[in-house]
Design a protein around this motif. Structure first.
Motif, short mmCIF file in Angstrom:
data_model
loop_
_atom_site.label_atom_id
_atom_site.label_comp_id
_atom_site.label_asym_id
_atom_site.label_seq_id
_atom_site.Cartn_x
_atom_site.Cartn_y
_atom_site.Cartn_z
N GLU A 57 15.89 -49.66 -19.29
CA GLU A 57 15.95 -48.62 -18.27
C GLU A 57 17.30 -48.57 -17.56
OE1 GLU A 57 12.74 -49.24 -15.63
OE2 GLU A 57 11.17 -49.14 -17.16
N THR A 58 18.30 -49.23 -18.10
CA THR A 58 19.59 -49.32 -17.44
C THR A 58 20.24 -47.95 -17.28
OG1 THR A 58 19.95 -51.53 -18.32
CG2 THR A 58 21.88 -50.35 -17.49
N ASN A 59 20.25 -47.15 -18.35
CA ASN A 59 20.94 -45.87 -18.32
C ASN A 59 20.06 -44.72 -17.85
OD1 ASN A 59 23.32 -47.01 -19.20
ND2 ASN A 59 22.86 -46.68 -21.36
N GLY A 60 18.76 -44.81 -18.11
CA GLY A 60 17.85 -43.75 -17.71
C GLY A 60 16.43 -44.06 -18.14
N GLN A 61 15.47 -43.45 -17.45
CA GLN A 61 14.08 -43.65 -17.79
C GLN A 61 13.46 -42.29 -18.04
OE1 GLN A 61 11.81 -45.75 -14.84
NE2 GLN A 61 10.00 -45.96 -16.14
N CYS A 62 13.07 -42.03 -19.29
CA CYS A 62 12.56 -40.72 -19.67
C CYS A 62 11.12 -40.82 -20.15
CB CYS A 62 13.41 -40.11 -20.78
SG CYS A 62 15.15 -39.86 -20.36
N THR A 63 10.34 -39.81 -19.82
CA THR A 63 8.98 -39.68 -20.34
C THR A 63 8.90 -38.38 -21.11
OG1 THR A 63 8.24 -38.63 -18.28
CG2 THR A 63 7.99 -41.02 -18.47
N LEU A 64 8.14 -38.37 -22.19
CA LEU A 64 8.04 -37.21 -23.07
C LEU A 64 6.71 -36.52 -22.88
CD1 LEU A 64 9.51 -38.70 -26.40
CD2 LEU A 64 10.73 -37.63 -24.47
N SER A 65 6.72 -35.20 -23.05
CA SER A 65 5.49 -34.41 -22.97
C SER A 65 4.70 -34.57 -24.26
CB SER A 65 5.85 -32.93 -22.78
OG SER A 65 6.49 -32.43 -23.95
N VAL A 66 3.48 -34.05 -24.24
CA VAL A 66 2.70 -33.99 -25.47
C VAL A 66 3.48 -33.12 -26.47
CG1 VAL A 66 0.55 -33.20 -26.51
CG2 VAL A 66 0.53 -34.24 -24.24
N GLY A 67 3.64 -33.59 -27.67
CA GLY A 67 4.44 -32.88 -28.65
C GLY A 67 5.91 -33.22 -28.60
N ARG A 68 6.33 -33.96 -27.56
CA ARG A 68 7.69 -34.48 -27.42
C ARG A 68 8.76 -33.39 -27.40
NH1 ARG A 68 9.18 -37.83 -31.79
NH2 ARG A 68 7.77 -36.66 -33.14
N VAL A 69 8.38 -32.20 -26.92
CA VAL A 69 9.34 -31.10 -26.81
C VAL A 69 10.11 -31.17 -25.51
CG1 VAL A 69 9.56 -28.57 -26.72
CG2 VAL A 69 7.94 -29.64 -28.30
N LEU A 70 9.51 -31.72 -24.48
CA LEU A 70 10.11 -31.79 -23.15
C LEU A 70 10.24 -33.24 -22.71
CD1 LEU A 70 9.37 -29.50 -20.14
CD2 LEU A 70 9.20 -31.98 -19.83
N ALA A 71 11.39 -33.56 -22.12
CA ALA A 71 11.62 -34.91 -21.59
C ALA A 71 11.97 -34.79 -20.11
CB ALA A 71 12.77 -35.59 -22.34
N GLN A 72 11.32 -35.61 -19.30
CA GLN A 72 11.63 -35.69 -17.88
C GLN A 72 12.26 -37.06 -17.63
OE1 GLN A 72 7.61 -34.48 -16.32
NE2 GLN A 72 8.87 -33.01 -15.18
N GLU A 91 14.50 -39.79 -15.18
CA GLU A 91 15.03 -40.28 -13.91
C GLU A 91 16.34 -40.99 -14.24
OE1 GLU A 91 13.60 -39.74 -11.00
OE2 GLU A 91 11.81 -38.79 -11.85
N ILE A 92 17.44 -40.42 -13.75
CA ILE A 92 18.77 -40.95 -14.04
C ILE A 92 19.39 -41.39 -12.72
CG2 ILE A 92 20.98 -40.53 -15.16
CD1 ILE A 92 18.65 -40.07 -17.03
N GLY A 93 19.39 -42.68 -12.45
CA GLY A 93 19.87 -43.14 -11.16
C GLY A 93 19.03 -42.53 -10.06
N ASP A 94 19.69 -41.88 -9.09
CA ASP A 94 18.98 -41.21 -8.00
C ASP A 94 18.65 -39.76 -8.31
OD1 ASP A 94 19.07 -43.48 -6.40
OD2 ASP A 94 21.03 -42.95 -5.55
N GLY A 95 19.03 -39.30 -9.50
CA GLY A 95 18.82 -37.89 -9.86
C GLY A 95 17.79 -37.70 -10.95
N GLN A 96 17.64 -36.44 -11.36
CA GLN A 96 16.64 -36.08 -12.35
C GLN A 96 17.20 -35.07 -13.33
OE1 GLN A 96 12.66 -35.12 -10.62
NE2 GLN A 96 13.70 -35.42 -8.66
N ALA A 97 16.65 -35.11 -14.54
CA ALA A 97 17.00 -34.11 -15.55
C ALA A 97 15.74 -33.76 -16.33
CB ALA A 97 18.07 -34.64 -16.50
N ILE A 98 15.55 -32.47 -16.58
CA ILE A 98 14.50 -31.99 -17.46
C ILE A 98 15.18 -31.43 -18.70
CG2 ILE A 98 12.65 -30.32 -17.78
CD1 ILE A 98 12.11 -30.43 -14.81
N LEU A 99 14.77 -31.93 -19.85
CA LEU A 99 15.38 -31.50 -21.11
C LEU A 99 14.31 -30.89 -22.00
CD1 LEU A 99 16.56 -34.62 -20.35
CD2 LEU A 99 18.26 -33.85 -22.01
N ILE A 100 14.67 -29.79 -22.67
CA ILE A 100 13.77 -29.14 -23.62
C ILE A 100 14.49 -29.04 -24.96
CG2 ILE A 100 12.50 -27.03 -24.19
CD1 ILE A 100 12.08 -26.52 -21.29
#
Length: 209
Positions: free
Chosen positions: A142-157, A159-168
């Protein structure tokens, strides 16, 4: 540039929609991002980013920034622009260095993946094509980021440091050519694609207008 000067350039409906709802600015570089008053960054099938831009984006998010990133491994976006034209949409996402840094890998669909399909995200059914998926690379780290994937793995949420990114792993859903006959753009109602985009913005910055 000639079309812009002459007033003939027409933005995509989703971009015009965002312009009407948010204060937006298109930029060519992200180096000035750290320390700016930017609320949210949206990257939609961006071209290959310079290492300095990648570092600036990563630093900004770690300091509390928020980003929506659409990176499509098989973009199916019709265009009349010739090969080599800088305005032509990229056929595949080029964010591997950034994704790898955050512990993600973008995977392309199989040979039949370019077909038009319906995809359900956030309880909204959208029409798209060329949908990719994400895979977690060394999820225990989890050093660089902690991501969780949606069902189907199309979307990733992520937590990057104190910020957030949503990827599709798709960007074709923004193409108004895929929207059905009840297109919100013409009828004054938001299409599901617009609704999804607005929900992502609202989720990250907490406002809808």
């Amino acid at each position: 540039m000639t079309e812009i000067i002459s007033g003939e350039a027409v933005p995509e409906p989703i971009y015009a929609h965002w312009q009407a709802r948010y204060k937006m600015e298109a930029v060519d570089s992200l180096e000035a991002l750290p320390g700016s008053e930017t609320d949210l960054i949206i990257l939609a099938q961006p071209k290959a980013m310079d290492p300095a831009d990648i570092a600036a984006l990563d630093t900004w998010i770690r300091e509390g920034g928020r980003a929506i990133i659409l990176t499509d491994p098989m973009l199916v976006w019709p265009t009349e622009l010739p090969l080599g034209d800088s305005r032509r949409p990229l056929a595949t996402g080029l964010l591997s260095p950034l994704l790898d840094h955050w512990g993600l890998e973008l995977l392309a669909p199989d040979e039949t993946g370019s077909e038009v399909v319906e995809l359900e995200l956030d309880n909204l059914v959208i029409v798209t094509a060329g949908i990719g998926t994400f895979d977690l690379v060394d999820p225990a780290n989890e050093t660089n980021g902690q991501c969780t994937l949606s069902v189907g793995r199309v979307l990733a949420q992520c937590e990057i440091g104190d910020g957030q990114a949503i990827l599709i792993a798709d960007a074709d859903f923004l193409n108004s050519g895929f929207w059905s006959d009840d297109k919100g753009w013409n009828a004054g109602q938001l299409s599901n694609a617009m609704k999804l985009a607005d929900r992502l913005v609202s989720q990250l910055i907490g406002k809808t207008s």
